[in-house]
Design a protein around this motif. Structure first.
Motif, PDB file in Angstrom:
ATOM      1  N   SER A 145     -38.940  47.547  74.214  1.00 35.37           N
ATOM      2  CA  SER A 145     -37.995  48.055  75.213  1.00 35.37           C
ATOM      3  C   SER A 145     -37.590  49.707  75.018  1.00 35.37           C
ATOM      4  CB  SER A 145     -36.699  47.063  74.653  1.00 35.37           C
ATOM      5  OG  SER A 145     -35.615  47.340  75.244  1.00 35.37           O
ATOM      6  N   PHE A 146     -37.505  50.017  73.792  1.00 31.68           N
ATOM      7  CA  PHE A 146     -37.320  51.395  73.176  1.00 31.68           C
ATOM      8  C   PHE A 146     -38.386  52.182  74.478  1.00 31.68           C
ATOM      9  CE2 PHE A 146     -36.105  50.533  68.804  1.00 31.68           C
ATOM     10  CZ  PHE A 146     -34.882  50.239  69.151  1.00 31.68           C
ATOM     11  N   LYS A 147     -39.637  51.957  74.267  1.00 32.65           N
ATOM     12  CA  LYS A 147     -40.523  52.598  75.200  1.00 32.65           C
ATOM     13  C   LYS A 147     -40.140  52.695  76.713  1.00 32.65           C
ATOM     14  CE  LYS A 147     -44.625  52.136  72.257  1.00 32.65           C
ATOM     15  NZ  LYS A 147     -45.833  51.792  72.007  1.00 32.65           N
ATOM     16  N   GLN A 148     -39.659  51.552  77.127  1.00 35.89           N
ATOM     17  CA  GLN A 148     -39.463  51.270  78.705  1.00 35.89           C
ATOM     18  C   GLN A 148     -38.432  51.857  79.180  1.00 35.89           C
ATOM     19  OE1 GLN A 148     -39.422  47.007  78.818  1.00 35.89           O
ATOM     20  NE2 GLN A 148     -41.496  46.830  79.128  1.00 35.89           N
ATOM     21  N   SER A 149     -37.342  52.165  77.964  1.00 37.34           N
ATOM     22  CA  SER A 149     -35.868  52.803  78.168  1.00 37.34           C
ATOM     23  C   SER A 149     -35.948  54.474  77.971  1.00 37.34           C
ATOM     24  CB  SER A 149     -34.964  52.112  77.350  1.00 37.34           C
ATOM     25  OG  SER A 149     -34.707  50.894  77.493  1.00 37.34           O
ATOM     26  N   GLY A 150     -37.232  54.886  77.520  1.00 38.54           N
ATOM     27  CA  GLY A 150     -37.579  56.331  77.292  1.00 38.54           C
ATOM     28  C   GLY A 150     -36.894  56.877  76.106  1.00 38.54           C
ATOM     29  N   VAL A 151     -36.911  55.668  75.010  1.00 40.04           N
ATOM     30  CA  VAL A 151     -36.082  56.312  73.767  1.00 40.04           C
ATOM     31  C   VAL A 151     -37.500  56.557  72.903  1.00 40.04           C
ATOM     32  CG1 VAL A 151     -35.322  55.173  71.645  1.00 40.04           C
ATOM     33  CG2 VAL A 151     -34.221  54.400  73.593  1.00 40.04           C
ATOM     34  N   ASP A 164     -28.816  52.331  70.681  1.00 39.30           N
ATOM     35  CA  ASP A 164     -29.907  51.829  71.500  1.00 39.30           C
ATOM     36  C   ASP A 164     -30.611  50.915  70.762  1.00 39.30           C
ATOM     37  OD1 ASP A 164     -29.878  53.810  73.253  1.00 39.30           O
ATOM     38  OD2 ASP A 164     -31.114  55.383  71.843  1.00 39.30           O
ATOM     39  N   LYS A 186     -28.388  47.580  71.967  1.00 41.54           N
ATOM     40  CA  LYS A 186     -28.922  47.243  73.174  1.00 41.54           C
ATOM     41  C   LYS A 186     -30.320  46.576  73.232  1.00 41.54           C
ATOM     42  CE  LYS A 186     -29.212  49.351  77.723  1.00 41.54           C
ATOM     43  NZ  LYS A 186     -29.183  50.361  78.718  1.00 41.54           N
ATOM     44  N   ALA A 187     -31.138  47.146  72.564  1.00 45.56           N
ATOM     45  CA  ALA A 187     -32.528  46.532  72.482  1.00 45.56           C
ATOM     46  C   ALA A 187     -32.650  45.242  71.916  1.00 45.56           C
ATOM     47  CB  ALA A 187     -33.521  47.355  71.914  1.00 45.56           C
ATOM     48  N   SER A 229     -33.784  42.571  74.699  1.00 44.52           N
ATOM     49  CA  SER A 229     -35.450  42.512  74.861  1.00 44.52           C
ATOM     50  C   SER A 229     -35.681  40.722  74.393  1.00 44.52           C
ATOM     51  CB  SER A 229     -35.902  43.088  73.467  1.00 44.52           C
ATOM     52  OG  SER A 229     -35.147  42.845  72.386  1.00 44.52           O
TER      53      SER A 229
END
Length: 344
Positions: A39-45, A226, A229-230, A234
């Motif tokens: 989820s982090f990767k998909q959100s640009g984190v 973050d 939210k994840a 997720s």
């Protein structure tokens, strides 16, 4: 959660746990942390890479910064870096165990190698201890070869369990061969998939001071939101194509405590029994357990609840949406971090 099998054991069955004398549905913390990293990767984190091929990541970065280096020369320099860091590489230039490294660490290591003919062990290790990505700061890193490079994780994620007893069910399925003659009877393939349905209690805690130590104060506050939210949005992907069970939480409680984290799972030691759904009864038991804990620990500096409009909550501090919840958390954490910095 509807019919699903998002986290399987070695037999392919949904994972379970025995709690309060009955069998519960269970989803492992490792499974959910993996979903959060995705989820982090998909959100640009900012997210690290957990791999045995960290040396190859560094070699590729070296070649991108210095066009005069070929692959062999870059790998030779990389081997020197890992030797300086006391991390062993095998004949394939791979580490013996998975190593989580952040993009910033790879970038700085490569630049350090290009700028210095001789490597200083202390400096190499220093680079590997700074510029942590959010997942590295949250979930930590263990390096068996060199414990100096360990990073203490600031988050803990519990195994999610159902608030009630579950009974395993089996889906018997068949498949036809598209090129099979219409006159031919019988299936070309058949089998069974075990599944269950459950209302899950999920819990995680975050040491914001430790996260600030790993990331810095301002990044820690953003990282905390973050993380929340994840964690909420997720979901592990096991058998998603089969069951399409991607759902959202019905109820969320976030507390900011000055003393100790509190897992409220004991609310469900006596399993919820109901013929009209489990969510509302689970909310009632959770909030009763929360109130009971106030006899043992300090009152949280913030308790905020977000609930699906179908369900009732007795908590006074409720918000209408996730954005409002994250805003309240951000405001309170800003105060907490500022007070901590002032006291130090």
């Amino acid at each position: 959660m509807p019919s699903s099998n998002i986290n399987r054991d070695d037999t392919g069955a949904p994972k379970t746990a025995l709690y309060g004398g009955v069998t519960r549905s269970r989803v492992s913390s490792q499974s959910w942390k993996r979903a959060m990293r995705v989820s982090f990767k998909q959100s640009g984190v900012d997210t690290g890479t957990r791999t045995k091929e960290a040396a190859k990541l560094l070699a590729n970065k070296l070649m991108s910064l210095d066009s005069s280096l070929d692959e062999k020369a870059a790998l030779d320099k990389t081997s020197e870096v890992f030797k300086a860091a006391s991390i062993k590489l095998d004949k394939n230039n791979e580490t013996g165990a998975l190593l989580l490294v952040s993009p910033g660490q790879i970038e700085k290591l490569a630049q350090y190698v290009i700028d210095h003919d001789e490597l200083d062990k202390k400096e190499v290790k220093k680079v590997l201890k700074t510029d942590n990505s959010l997942d590295l700061a949250l979930f930590g890193r263990m390096v068996a070869d060199n414990p100096e490079l360990n990073v203490e994780g600031s988050a803990q994620v519990a195994h999610a369990i159902s608030t009630h007893e579950v009974v395993p069910e089996f889906d018997y399925y068949t498949a036809l061969d598209d090129l099979q003659s219409e006159d031919t009877t019988g299936a070309a393939m058949l089998g069974t998939i075990e599944f269950n349905s459950s209302t899950l209690y999920r819990y995680a805690n975050l040491n914001v001071n430790e996260l600030a130590h790993n990331l810095g104060s301002s990044d820690a506050i953003k990282g905390a939101t973050d993380f929340i939210k994840a964690f909420l949005l997720s979901m592990p992907t096991g058998k998603q194509n089969t069951f399409a069970n991607k759902t959202l939480p019905n109820y969320v409680m976030v507390t900011i405590r000055p003393d100790t984290p509190v897992n409220l799972v004991s609310a469900f030691e006596a399993p919820v029994n109901s013929k009209n759904g489990y969510v509302q009864s689970s909310i009632n038991k959770l909030e009763a357990e929360y109130s009971a804990t106030l006899s043992f620990v300090a009152k949280p500096s913030l308790t905020v609840v977000l609930a699906n409009h179908q369900y009732e909550s007795k908590q006074s501090d409720q918000v209408d949406n996730l954005a409002d919840l994250l805003n309240e958390v951000t405001t309170e954490l800003t105060k907490v971090v500022q007070d901590e910095n002032t006291n130090n």
